[in-house]
Design a protein around this motif. Structure first.
Motif, PDB file in Angstrom:
ATOM      1  N   GLU A 183      31.143  34.527 -19.691  1.00  0.00           N
ATOM      2  CA  GLU A 183      31.231  33.177 -19.578  1.00  0.00           C
ATOM      3  C   GLU A 183      31.638  32.740 -18.211  1.00  0.00           C
ATOM      4  O   GLU A 183      32.925  33.140 -18.394  1.00  0.00           O
ATOM      5  CB  GLU A 183      31.378  32.467 -20.944  1.00  0.00           C
ATOM      6  N   PRO A 229      31.809  26.707 -23.194  1.00  0.00           N
ATOM      7  CA  PRO A 229      32.037  28.268 -23.352  1.00  0.00           C
ATOM      8  C   PRO A 229      32.992  28.468 -23.978  1.00  0.00           C
ATOM      9  O   PRO A 229      33.748  27.346 -24.502  1.00  0.00           O
ATOM     10  CB  PRO A 229      32.387  28.346 -21.595  1.00  0.00           C
ATOM     11  N   ALA A 233      36.227  32.373 -21.387  1.00  0.00           N
ATOM     12  CA  ALA A 233      35.428  32.093 -20.285  1.00  0.00           C
ATOM     13  C   ALA A 233      36.569  32.055 -18.975  1.00  0.00           C
ATOM     14  O   ALA A 233      37.521  31.813 -18.953  1.00  0.00           O
ATOM     15  CB  ALA A 233      34.912  30.606 -20.239  1.00  0.00           C
TER      16      ALA A 233
END
Length: 275
Positions: A183, A229, A233
């Motif tokens: 992500e 996210p 991430a």
């Protein structure tokens, strides 16, 4: 290594080509306007010769439910088949944070189908889930207009600059396959309606933005954190204000105002045309 970028002439693809070159690798843009069509298969065998990595940042020309599903399934199957024949060692696909939570949307059902094909193939892969791009905030308003007003859900999201997307995807592409999802997102959280309102204001776009809890996102109902996210991430560095400043500088640089002798000459030319 040779990296083939599917959708390599688009917003992210063109930036990605430069990022891969900067890392010392060969990057080839593959798109219909370069003679490569992933839906028909045209040009795929030729462009993939000698390729180590394929990065798919392409998008469907239509978001209609049936058309978008056909695009991603056909394109991805063709890519994976030709990649296996060419000995490609890493397939990278750009997708969207929250895709698995957005199956109410025809577009995201198509992305889910795309990801499933990638996971089930024999080729090592990395799927990159990115948050929304600053560049598409106006477009988000455009597709959300009802009776002249943009209706947007006041939920959280963490958008990022397209340049940061390309940087992150470029690093993942030349690294080892993760055989999973990575992500990426921006450094700041906003409410969707709030940031679209600010973007329209910066464009002097007079349309009103309505915070509408019932507004849909690509046909899907959102919860407070659907678009966010996770904690792991990888975050870009460009803030929204920095992006706006950079964009303004690019625009003024592309159309510099004449000064000195040039300004006088331009004024004289204008007067001649007026008379």
């Amino acid at each position: 290594m040779k990296v083939v970028v599917i959708g390599g002439t688009g917003l992210i693809g063109s930036k990605l080509i430069n990022k891969v070159h900067e890392q010392g690798h060969e990057a080839v843009a593959a798109a219909p306007n370069t003679g490569v069509n992933t839906v028909t298969g045209e040009g795929l065998a030729e462009v993939l010769k000698g390729a180590s990595v394929v990065v798919d940042v392409s998008n469907s020309p239509s978001w209609e439910d049936t058309a978008v599903l056909k695009f991603f399934e056909t394109s991805t199957r063709n890519l994976l088949t030709h990649e296996a024949a060419a000995g490609v060692r890493h397939h990278v696909a750009l997708s969207v944070v929250g895709t698995d939570r957005l199956s109410e949307s025809g577009y995201f059902r198509a992305k889910i189908a795309q990801e499933k094909l990638i996971r089930e193939s024999s080729i090592p892969y990395s799927i990159v889930h990115a948050t929304q791009f600053f560049e598409f905030l106006k477009g988000l308003a455009d597709i959300s207009v009802v009776d002249g007003k943009a209706h947007l859900p006041p939920v959280l999201f963490q958008p990022m600059a397209a340049d940061d997307v390309a940087t992150a995807v470029g690093r993942i592409a030349v690294g080892p396959p993760v055989n999973g999802i990575v992500e990426i997102g921006g450094p700041e959280q906003f409410r969707v309606d709030e940031l679209v309102r600010r973007r329209l204001a910066s464009l002097k776009d007079p349309r009103e933005v309505i915070a509408d809890p019932n507004a849909r996102y690509a046909g899907a109902k959102l919860s407070e954190k659907t678009l966010l996210p996770g904690n792991n991430a990888r975050l870009g560095e460009t803030t929204f204000e920095t992006w706006l400043t950079q964009l303004a500088a690019q625009i003024s640089g592309a159309h510099p105002q004449p000064t000195g002798v040039a300004a006088v000459t331009k004024e004289k030319e204008s007067r001649k045309k007026a008379s």
